[in-house]
Design an enzyme around this catalytic site. Sequence first.
Site, PDB file in Angstrom:
ATOM      1  N   ARG A 208       0.585  -1.045  -0.350  1.00 11.35           N
ATOM      2  CA  ARG A 208      -0.174   0.256  -0.044  1.00 11.35           C
ATOM      3  C   ARG A 208       1.135   1.526   0.564  1.00 11.35           C
ATOM      4  NH1 ARG A 208      -1.015   4.534   2.615  1.00 11.35           N
ATOM      5  NH2 ARG A 208       0.101   3.667   4.617  1.00 11.35           N
ATOM      6  N   ASP A 209       1.398   1.503   1.501  1.00 17.54           N
ATOM      7  CA  ASP A 209       2.095   2.298   1.469  1.00 17.54           C
ATOM      8  C   ASP A 209       3.371   2.908   0.063  1.00 17.54           C
ATOM      9  OD1 ASP A 209       3.116   5.393   2.257  1.00 17.54           O
ATOM     10  OD2 ASP A 209       3.479   5.303   3.829  1.00 17.54           O
TER      11      ASP A 209
ATOM     12  N   HIS B  67       3.511   3.817  13.274  1.00 12.96           N
ATOM     13  CA  HIS B  67       3.889   4.048  11.676  1.00 12.96           C
ATOM     14  C   HIS B  67       5.253   4.877  11.424  1.00 12.96           C
ATOM     15  CE1 HIS B  67       3.071   3.859   6.715  1.00 12.96           C
ATOM     16  NE2 HIS B  67       3.105   5.016   7.036  1.00 12.96           N
TER      17      HIS B  67
ATOM     18  N   HIS C 249       8.068   6.824   8.928  1.00 13.11           N
ATOM     19  CA  HIS C 249       9.187   6.544   8.343  1.00 13.11           C
ATOM     20  C   HIS C 249      10.710   7.108   8.661  1.00 13.11           C
ATOM     21  CE1 HIS C 249       6.021   7.875   4.794  1.00 13.11           C
ATOM     22  NE2 HIS C 249       5.189   6.423   6.084  1.00 13.11           N
TER      23      HIS C 249
ATOM     24  N   CYS D 132       4.848   9.532   1.288  1.00 10.80           N
ATOM     25  CA  CYS D 132       4.092   9.870   1.316  1.00 10.80           C
ATOM     26  C   CYS D 132       3.203  10.800   0.053  1.00 10.80           C
ATOM     27  CB  CYS D 132       3.096  10.965   2.644  1.00 10.80           C
ATOM     28  SG  CYS D 132       1.644  11.256   2.416  1.00 10.80           S
TER      29      CYS D 132
ATOM     30  N   ASN E  43       8.609   4.663   3.979  1.00 11.30           N
ATOM     31  CA  ASN E  43       8.884   3.691   5.328  1.00 11.30           C
ATOM     32  C   ASN E  43      10.430   3.040   5.655  1.00 11.30           C
ATOM     33  OD1 ASN E  43       5.977   3.035   3.251  1.00 11.30           O
ATOM     34  ND2 ASN E  43       5.789   3.164   5.304  1.00 11.30           N
TER      35      ASN E  43
END
Lengths: 306, 306
Positions: free
Chosen positions: B12-13, B205, B207, B238, B247
Amino acid sequence: MTHILVSEVGPRDGLQSIDRVMDLEAKKRWIAAEAAAGVQEIEVGSFVPPKLLPQMADTAEMVRFAKGIDGLTVVALVPNAKGAQRAVDAGVDGMSLPFSMSETHSRKNLRKDHAEMVVEIREAAAIAREGGAHFAVGLATAFGCTLEGAVAEDQVVRLAEQAVEAGAQELGLSDTTGYADPAQVRRLVRRVKAAVGDDMLTTLHLHNTRGLGLANVVAGLEEGITTFDASLGGLGGCPFAPGASGNIVTEDLVLMLNSMGLDTGIDLDKLLQVRAIVEEALPGEPLYGFTPDAGPMLDYKKRIAR
Amino acid sequence: MTHILVSEVGPRDGLQSIDRVMDLEAKKRWIAAEAAAGVQEIEVGSFVPPKLLPQMADTAEMVRFAKGIDGLTVVALVPNAKGAQRAVDAGVDGMSLPFSMSETHSRKNLRKDHAEMVVEIREAAAIAREGGAHFAVGLATAFGCTLEGAVAEDQVVRLAEQAVEAGAQELGLSDTTGYADPAQVRRLVRRVKAAVGDDMLTTLHLHNTRGLGLANVVAGLEEGITTFDASLGGLGGCPFAPGASGNIVTEDLVLMLNSMGLDTGIDLDKLLQVRAIVEEALPGEPLYGFTPDAGPMLDYKKRIAR
């Protein structure tokens, strides 16, 4: 505000691990610029035989230059008593002698077993004491060894005690090989402090081989460590420990500590500008770090004013 | 042995932040291989409008495939109530809705202010509850914002309470922009836990924009966080937060947690092999991480057997 000492070891650990010899004048510009950015301690070189490490042949000259910089603590690495004498003669403020916790690594790196190393430490400590220089022992490969694998914690504790008994005024734990994990850092710092006294173990020397460098700094901070070695641009490693590369990056370390509200006394913007000196003197040499690319956070100044 | 959940968010990310669309079959191979390596939760995609993010257009198909993998918890991101309905229809085990703590970022990212977001969360939570899916809210830009700079901790605490009141079953703190430092992580986790209850805030979460990702994990562990999002090869970021990239790297995170003696249930060797699938499907796409180059420590197996 807790003061944390960031000790720049790039001119020693960084430069000894690359093949090229950095120009003396460039080295001087480097450390002068870092001191101007607020770095308070620099390991300017190593008193090893110049034949072994020609990159370090000008260490005495570096010491003399660095001693002229106001407020800078000038330290050097010494492998043995002979090196300690050269360091005293050059006029260092302090010296650090690496004592490898892995006996295989000790034999390979300094050609001495543990018992012989303790004799050497005693002699070097006496020379430093007489010369008025601070004498630290770095417990190398304390978190594991690329030759032996695991190094028993009992052994590290025992050898730490022997180093203190032989005259070390201060100890550091060195992750020469990039093996440390944060749980191990907490455990070993606690055990060594319990054995030799809280104030005797001050320093962590960490590598970022597996990306855990700053995570291990956090673990060290939790256990009261107040000095962290780092190398500008992550330059360097240990030429005698295959696979071990790269000290933690001074720029990223300073960003983290300053953001956390700890007092390093270092101006990050000025520090970031020092990279250009190293890049110019060593074109093509890889430099590491995330902060140089990303820059500080938008609210960085607000964080450090806290 | 403490169990730590490593939640893989790369599909996803990671994938939403690159321009190319990864082939559906390759995505399936990727998540199947990660599950086989022991990864227990994967965020397989995002129920955003396909026109906005064509990379995520096959999320429903990914959910159906992933649901066939034994023991895997299948989660997806949903931006709003409409996405929540699509997620329920596809049969997710859980969903996560990002709630940006920076109102500027919220408006830009999801075109809603905070009050409108709380309405959306309430509606999405009801849909999830009715559909039998777990409903989490990710407090995005909780540590600072590339548009606003600092985000007030009081504001994060207040909005966390509102998210819970609106129906969140679980909260995560998201460092969308790579702004977090370890002291801030400890402080904010503690404050949010104090406000909404210890068990309600489970997830970080993070980064690695400034290299502090794993350092922040250590801080989170100290405060009882039990779930960490990560992306294989550090793929991603993002797309709506300029300058925010990457991430934390699943491989480095797993090496660290396993070495620390924490139980992730993930086989590092098998995990490292998964990179080849991503590399083959996305030739030339940069992957990050230190462990893939350095490999585990010689004594790694001894560490994890502890």
